[in-house]
Design a protein around this motif. Structure first.
Motif, PDB file in Angstrom:
ATOM      1  N   THR A 186       0.665  -1.085   0.060  1.00  0.00           N
ATOM      2  CA  THR A 186      -0.083   0.141  -0.074  1.00  0.00           C
ATOM      3  C   THR A 186       0.805   1.502  -0.145  1.00  0.00           C
ATOM      4  O   THR A 186       0.495   2.432  -0.664  1.00  0.00           O
ATOM      5  CB  THR A 186      -0.946   0.001   1.099  1.00  0.00           C
ATOM      6  OG1 THR A 186      -1.670  -1.352   1.011  1.00  0.00           O
ATOM      7  CG2 THR A 186      -1.870   1.014   1.186  1.00  0.00           C
ATOM      8  N   ARG A 235      -1.284  -4.331   1.829  1.00  0.00           N
ATOM      9  CA  ARG A 235      -1.291  -4.488   0.611  1.00  0.00           C
ATOM     10  C   ARG A 235      -2.612  -3.944  -0.145  1.00  0.00           C
ATOM     11  O   ARG A 235      -3.545  -3.966   0.355  1.00  0.00           O
ATOM     12  CB  ARG A 235      -0.907  -5.870  -0.368  1.00  0.00           C
ATOM     13  CG  ARG A 235       0.315  -6.466   0.356  1.00  0.00           C
ATOM     14  CD  ARG A 235       0.835  -7.694  -0.047  1.00  0.00           C
ATOM     15  NE  ARG A 235       1.086  -7.680  -1.544  1.00  0.00           N
ATOM     16  CZ  ARG A 235       2.489  -7.608  -1.902  1.00  0.00           C
ATOM     17  NH1 ARG A 235       3.309  -7.088  -0.893  1.00  0.00           N
ATOM     18  NH2 ARG A 235       2.553  -7.734  -3.090  1.00  0.00           N
ATOM     19  N   THR A 236      -2.297  -3.171  -1.449  1.00  0.00           N
ATOM     20  CA  THR A 236      -3.507  -2.652  -2.221  1.00  0.00           C
ATOM     21  C   THR A 236      -3.795  -3.829  -3.308  1.00  0.00           C
ATOM     22  O   THR A 236      -2.764  -4.231  -3.872  1.00  0.00           O
ATOM     23  CB  THR A 236      -3.142  -1.380  -2.780  1.00  0.00           C
ATOM     24  OG1 THR A 236      -2.880  -0.598  -1.723  1.00  0.00           O
ATOM     25  CG2 THR A 236      -4.330  -1.000  -3.674  1.00  0.00           C
ATOM     26  N   SER A 271      -6.825  -2.427   1.694  1.00  0.00           N
ATOM     27  CA  SER A 271      -5.584  -2.032   1.999  1.00  0.00           C
ATOM     28  C   SER A 271      -4.974  -1.533   3.089  1.00  0.00           C
ATOM     29  O   SER A 271      -3.770  -1.148   3.155  1.00  0.00           O
ATOM     30  CB  SER A 271      -5.449  -0.959   0.733  1.00  0.00           C
ATOM     31  OG  SER A 271      -6.375   0.153   1.198  1.00  0.00           O
ATOM     32  N   ASP A 272      -5.800  -1.570   4.410  1.00  0.00           N
ATOM     33  CA  ASP A 272      -5.256  -1.267   5.475  1.00  0.00           C
ATOM     34  C   ASP A 272      -5.336  -2.410   6.329  1.00  0.00           C
ATOM     35  O   ASP A 272      -4.798  -2.153   7.696  1.00  0.00           O
ATOM     36  CB  ASP A 272      -6.135   0.014   6.093  1.00  0.00           C
ATOM     37  CG  ASP A 272      -7.717  -0.542   6.217  1.00  0.00           C
ATOM     38  OD1 ASP A 272      -7.863  -1.512   5.698  1.00  0.00           O
ATOM     39  OD2 ASP A 272      -8.280   0.413   7.259  1.00  0.00           O
TER      40      ASP A 272
END
Length: 158
Positions: free
Chosen positions: A52, A63-64, A75-76
């Motif tokens: 991310t 990760r995104t 993503s968080d």
């Protein structure tokens, strides 16, 4: 750098799995760091999505564009399985210090040696000394598998 999870969660994970740390070992935070480094170093490039925070992000997660079991991962979020995999690796490092890091040579391991008339036989490796010498933990592999990118073969229509 901070390892995945936190010391309290790691201690709770150990207790729920019936594990205990050896006396006189390194601090829990250091073990978590080493376990997380192992996860990111060995598996980070295989995870779906991308960090991310971009290439300067210290950890592979969050990760995104990541997904697992056909579902997108926010993503968080650092999935619990990623934390638990790092705990498995941290525990391995605690009970066998240095086992998560390797130093190898390209020479094969001796399988048989006959003294007269001189005969040697070596185990065959994959040709990649680092891969052949890298410790793989089945519990870690199982926990992480759903998060790997799957390269699908190209389908050609004629």
């Amino acid at each position: 750098m901070a390892g995945y999870g936190d010391d309290a969660k790691f201690n709770a994970w150990m207790a729920s799995n019936g594990y205990s740390l050896p006396d006189g070992g390194v601090a829990v935070a250091v073990l978590r760091q080493r376990g997380s480094d192992y996860i990111d170093g060995l598996y980070g490039s295989r995870f779906s999505g991308q960090p991310t925070g971009g290439f300067e992000q210290e950890r592979a997660w969050p990760r995104t564009g990541a997904c697992a079991h056909g579902q997108p991962i926010p993503s968080d979020v650092v999935p619990v399985a990623i934390e638990q995999a790092s705990y498995h690796a941290a525990y391995q490092e605690a009970v066998k210090p240095g086992s998560l890091t390797i130093a190898v040579t390209a020479a094969g391991a001796l399988k048989r040696k006959k003294i007269g008339p001189l005969e040697k036989e070596y185990f065959e490796g994959s040709g990649d000394a680092v891969a052949d010498g890298t410790l793989k933990l089945s519990a870690v592999e199982g926990l992480l598998a759903p998060f790997f990118s799957i390269a699908l073969p190209a389908i050609f229509v004629v």
